[in-house]
Every structure is written in C-alpha cells, then in structure tokens.
Design an enzyme around this catalytic site. Structure first.
Site, PDB file in Angstrom:
ATOM      1  N   TYR A  71       0.853  -1.192   0.000  1.00 27.01           N
ATOM      2  CA  TYR A  71       0.000   0.000   0.000  1.00 27.01           C
ATOM      3  C   TYR A  71       0.887   1.239   0.000  1.00 27.01           C
ATOM      4  CZ  TYR A  71      -3.739  -3.221   1.567  1.00 27.01           C
ATOM      5  OH  TYR A  71      -4.636  -4.255   1.697  1.00 27.01           O
ATOM      6  N   PRO A 217     -15.511  -4.530   3.926  1.00 29.31           N
ATOM      7  CA  PRO A 217     -16.688  -4.879   4.741  1.00 29.31           C
ATOM      8  C   PRO A 217     -17.910  -4.016   4.470  1.00 29.31           C
ATOM      9  CG  PRO A 217     -15.053  -3.709   6.066  1.00 29.31           C
ATOM     10  CD  PRO A 217     -14.395  -4.012   4.747  1.00 29.31           C
ATOM     11  N   GLY A 221     -17.463   1.138   0.183  1.00 28.18           N
ATOM     12  CA  GLY A 221     -18.274   2.350   0.333  1.00 28.18           C
ATOM     13  C   GLY A 221     -19.678   2.214  -0.244  1.00 28.18           C
TER      14      GLY A 221
HETATM   15  N1  LIG Z   1      -6.471  -8.643   1.357  1.00 26.89           N
HETATM   16  C1  LIG Z   1      -6.743  -7.910   0.308  1.00 26.89           C
HETATM   17  O1  LIG Z   1      -6.495  -8.286  -0.812  1.00 26.89           O
HETATM   18  C2  LIG Z   1      -7.406  -6.584   0.524  1.00 26.89           C
HETATM   19  C3  LIG Z   1      -8.030  -5.920  -0.557  1.00 26.89           C
HETATM   20  C4  LIG Z   1      -8.649  -4.695  -0.311  1.00 26.89           C
HETATM   21  C5  LIG Z   1      -8.642  -4.156   0.979  1.00 26.89           C
HETATM   22  N2  LIG Z   1      -8.007  -4.793   1.996  1.00 26.89           N
HETATM   23  C6  LIG Z   1      -8.002  -4.255   3.380  1.00 26.89           C
HETATM   24  O2  LIG Z   1      -9.347  -4.138   3.811  1.00 26.89           O
HETATM   25  C7  LIG Z   1      -9.615  -2.804   4.262  1.00 26.89           C
HETATM   26  C8  LIG Z   1     -11.063  -2.447   3.995  1.00 26.89           C
HETATM   27  O3  LIG Z   1     -11.382  -2.548   2.618  1.00 26.89           O
HETATM   28  P1  LIG Z   1     -11.621  -1.254   1.722  1.00 26.89           P
HETATM   29  O4  LIG Z   1     -11.007  -0.087   2.392  1.00 26.89           O
HETATM   30  O5  LIG Z   1     -11.200  -1.586   0.337  1.00 26.89           O
HETATM   31  O6  LIG Z   1     -13.201  -1.156   1.654  1.00 26.89           O
HETATM   32  P2  LIG Z   1     -14.348  -0.725   2.692  1.00 26.89           P
HETATM   33  O7  LIG Z   1     -13.817  -0.659   4.058  1.00 26.89           O
HETATM   34  O8  LIG Z   1     -15.508  -1.608   2.424  1.00 26.89           O
HETATM   35  O9  LIG Z   1     -14.772   0.724   2.178  1.00 26.89           O
HETATM   36  C9  LIG Z   1     -13.883   1.804   2.112  1.00 26.89           C
HETATM   37  C10 LIG Z   1     -14.562   2.900   1.303  1.00 26.89           C
HETATM   38  O10 LIG Z   1     -15.768   3.284   1.948  1.00 26.89           O
HETATM   39  C11 LIG Z   1     -15.771   4.686   2.230  1.00 26.89           C
HETATM   40  N3  LIG Z   1     -16.331   4.820   3.582  1.00 26.89           N
HETATM   41  C12 LIG Z   1     -15.875   4.282   4.724  1.00 26.89           C
HETATM   42  N4  LIG Z   1     -16.684   4.576   5.753  1.00 26.89           N
HETATM   43  C13 LIG Z   1     -17.681   5.323   5.255  1.00 26.89           C
HETATM   44  C14 LIG Z   1     -18.825   5.938   5.826  1.00 26.89           C
HETATM   45  N5  LIG Z   1     -19.103   5.817   7.128  1.00 26.89           N
HETATM   46  N6  LIG Z   1     -19.653   6.641   5.007  1.00 26.89           N
HETATM   47  C15 LIG Z   1     -19.393   6.761   3.685  1.00 26.89           C
HETATM   48  N7  LIG Z   1     -18.317   6.209   3.078  1.00 26.89           N
HETATM   49  C16 LIG Z   1     -17.462   5.484   3.857  1.00 26.89           C
HETATM   50  C17 LIG Z   1     -14.328   5.111   2.170  1.00 26.89           C
HETATM   51  O11 LIG Z   1     -14.231   6.443   1.706  1.00 26.89           O
HETATM   52  P3  LIG Z   1     -13.684   7.628   2.671  1.00 26.89           P
HETATM   53  O12 LIG Z   1     -12.209   7.479   2.710  1.00 26.89           O
HETATM   54  O13 LIG Z   1     -14.159   8.844   1.966  1.00 26.89           O
HETATM   55  O14 LIG Z   1     -14.338   7.433   3.996  1.00 26.89           O
HETATM   56  C18 LIG Z   1     -13.741   4.143   1.147  1.00 26.89           C
HETATM   57  O15 LIG Z   1     -13.924   4.623  -0.156  1.00 26.89           O
HETATM   58  C19 LIG Z   1      -8.609  -1.964   3.471  1.00 26.89           C
HETATM   59  O16 LIG Z   1      -8.427  -0.678   4.045  1.00 26.89           O
HETATM   60  C20 LIG Z   1      -7.394  -2.855   3.507  1.00 26.89           C
HETATM   61  O17 LIG Z   1      -6.717  -2.707   4.757  1.00 26.89           O
HETATM   62  C21 LIG Z   1      -7.418  -6.002   1.778  1.00 26.89           C
END
Ligand SMILES: NC(=O)c1ccc[n+]([C@@H]2O[C@H](COP(=O)([O-])OP(=O)(O)OC[C@H]3O[C@@H](n4cnc5c(N)ncnc54)[C@H](OP(=O)(O)O)[C@@H]3O)[C@@H](O)[C@H]2O)c1
Length: 293
Positions: A71, A217, A221
């Site tokens: 990252y 999760p 978003g």
């Molecule tokens: N193992 C893997 O291959 C893999 C792949 C992807 C991700 N990950 C890990 O999993 C974590 C979570 O996944 P993710 O970040 O991709 O997806 P996520 O947690 O499902 O969603 C993140 C997105 O949602 C928005 N968001 C978060 N809270 C919000 C709220 N209360 N209201 C409105 N929008 C909201 C964020 O934008 P804002 O920044 O504007 O809040 C961001 O665009 C990552 O940070 C990473 O550490 C692992």
C-alpha cells in the site's frame, strides 16, 4: 446506540478475539489502505487527516490495524509508524507481503521466497518493529508452489521475525492445503452483507477458531451510500447503512474481525459506533435474506 464522544474506547464494545490464541484484539478493527493515494498509490490526499485518522482509531479503542507493504507502496506502513510509534502495548499492526504493486490499482502476486523475505525485512523497518506478530500472505502466487511460499514464512517465524501466519484471498481448499504446512491464525477474504461467496471459508474458520478479517466490509463504500440497499433497514434501526453493515458482520460470526477503511475521521467515528449496535438473530437473518434477493 452509544455515542463515540461519551465512550472513548467504543471499539471495545465489539468484544475481543485472541488471534492465534495469544493476540487479543477488539473485534472491530481498522483497514489502513484508504489512507494512501487513489488506487492505494502514493501520498495521502490529506496527510494531516491521515495522521488524525490513525490516532483517533487508537483513541476509539481499535487494537487491530491492517496494512500491507504494497500500500503506497511502503507509504502506508510509514504513516502508521509516524502516527503511532511507539505503539501501545495492546495494538496489533498486521501487514501483508507477496504482492507487487507497480502502479495505481495494479496488483500482481509475487510469492518467491526471496521476495517474501525481502518484503518482511522492509515491513519490519518501515513499521519500526522487531517482530511482526501477524504476517499475512497477501495472495497465493499461482506460479510458485505453496510449500515454498509458506516455507519462507515458516523460516521467518523460526528466526523470530514473525509470530503468526495469516492468508488472504483463499478458497477453502487452499486453506486446507496451507494448514497441512503450517498453523494459520487468520484469513482475510472479501466479504460483506451483500457479497458472501466466502461463506464456506468463514464456516471453516469458525470451526477451527481462525480469525476471519472481511475486506471491503462495506463494499468499498457502496453499502454506506444514501442509496445503499441497507438504507431502509438502517433507518428503521436508527443507524446509518455503514453501521448496519458492520454490526451485521460482527453478529454474523464470533471469529469475524471487520477492518473497515476510511481516510476521514468523521467516517471512522461513524464506523466505530457500529460496535455498540445490537441486532437480534432474527434481524441478522432478515438482513441476509433481504440482500440475497
Ligand atoms: N487482502 C486484500 O487483498 C485486501 C483488498 C482490499 C482491501 N483490503 C483491506 O481491507 C480494508 C477495507 O477494505 P476497503 O477499504 O477496500 O473497503 P471498505 O472498508 O468496504 O470501504 C472503504 C470505502 O468506503 C468509504 N467509507 C468508509 N466509511 C464510510 C462511511 N461511514 N460513510 C461513507 N463512506 C465510507 C471510504 O471512503 P472515505 O475514505 O471517503 O471514507 C472508502 O472509499 C482496506 O483498508 C485494507 O486494509 C485487503
């Protein structure tokens, strides 16, 4: 629902899970990937806000932060170190190796033992740690035998550079093959109330006491937006759609450790308050059925 301002360590209300049997964390964690630039690439959009998010996460009781060498690359780990080192004793910063990230949004598994070992050295340095307590293999490289990829991690464990091994993006069969080589403390797969194809892997994690970290999760978003399919049920419950998605995950399984990502303090506070949302078994079922349609 409890207010984050009256309950400073609100993530504690999500309960505790001991990863690998000896790393207790509050079940609602934080995924740090969103803190770097677009496509998990480069510097944060707002560096001060990124620092504030990390510090606020710890204040709110987060004891599990997920990152990866790729990252940024490296920038995410360096931000975590700058914001939080020396780390509180109860904080687990887990990182991942095994992925090349040659440009914004571009990913390629690279699981040669040489690469994995080099990435672990880089993560130790970037995070300012002597040992990585939970090291996750970011993706199984189809070009390298699994025994070689995990063999490299087992060697690192024997050298005391890592403690527990986790996997991400695995099938039930891959989990079985991996566990024939080494104990596996955690699995991280894409999973949320509207995308549950990893249910079979989750079931296995539950029966074996393996931590399951659902990535995306809140569906990157999608489930948090005003037009989220969860919006009507969330309104009925007096919570936001993001909170309902996270509360559903926490109720779905005792081994579930959601790691929602955000780059904004306001969203972090909203998400952490999900730790205090109660759902009955009927409601959990109803949400699952509603989204399965
Ligand atoms: N193992 C893997 O291959 C893999 C792949 C992807 C991700 N990950 C890990 O999993 C974590 C979570 O996944 P993710 O970040 O991709 O997806 P996520 O947690 O499902 O969603 C993140 C997105 O949602 C928005 N968001 C978060 N809270 C919000 C709220 N209360 N209201 C409105 N929008 C909201 C964020 O934008 P804002 O920044 O504007 O809040 C961001 O665009 C990552 O940070 C990473 O550490 C692992």
């Amino acid at each position: 629902m409890t207010d984050v301002h009256t309950t400073p360590d609100i993530a504690r209300l999500s309960g505790t899970f001991a990863i690998g049997g000896d790393l207790p964390v509050h079940r609602l964690g934080f995924g740090a990937m969103q803190l770097v630039g677009e496509g998990a690439w480069g510097e944060p959009r707002d560096r001060d806000e990124a620092m504030a998010v990390l510090r606020r996460a710890v204040e709110l009781g987060v004891t599990l932060i997920d990152t990866a060498d790729s990252y940024g690359p490296e920038i995410n780990e360096l931000l975590i170190r700058e914001a939080l080192h020396p780390y509180p004793e109860n904080l687990l910063v887990t990182t991942k190796v095994g992925m090349l990230h040659p440009g914004p949004g571009q990913w390629e598994a690279r699981g040669t033992p040489r690469h994995l070992k080099q990435q672990v050295e880089s993560s130790l340095r970037n995070l300012g740690l002597e040992r990585i307590d939970l090291l996750q293999l970011h993706w199984i490289d189809p070009e390298v035998p699994l025994s070689e990829q995990l063999g490299a991690l087992v060697e690192l464990r024997e050298q005391g550079k890592i403690h527990h091994i986790g996997l991400t993006g695995v099938t039930r069969e891959q989990l079985r093959s991996a566990r024939a080589i080494t104990p596996v403390a955690s699995v991280q797969n894409e999973y949320n109330p509207s995308l549950r194809r990893a249910d079979d892997v989750l079931e296995r994690c539950e029966s074996e006491g393996i931590a399951f970290l659902p990535w995306a999760p809140i569906a990157r978003g999608e489930l948090a937006r005003p037009d989220s399919p969860l919006a009507p049920l969330a309104a009925e419950h007096g919570v936001t759609p993001a909170q309902l998605a996270l509360a559903w995950l926490l109720h779905r399984s005792p081994v579930m450790l959601p790691i929602p990502g955000t780059s904004r303090v306001a969203h972090l506070e909203e998400n952490m308050a999900a730790a205090s949302v109660s759902l009955s078994e009927d409601e959990v079922e109803r949400i699952a059925k509603f989204l399965a349609v």
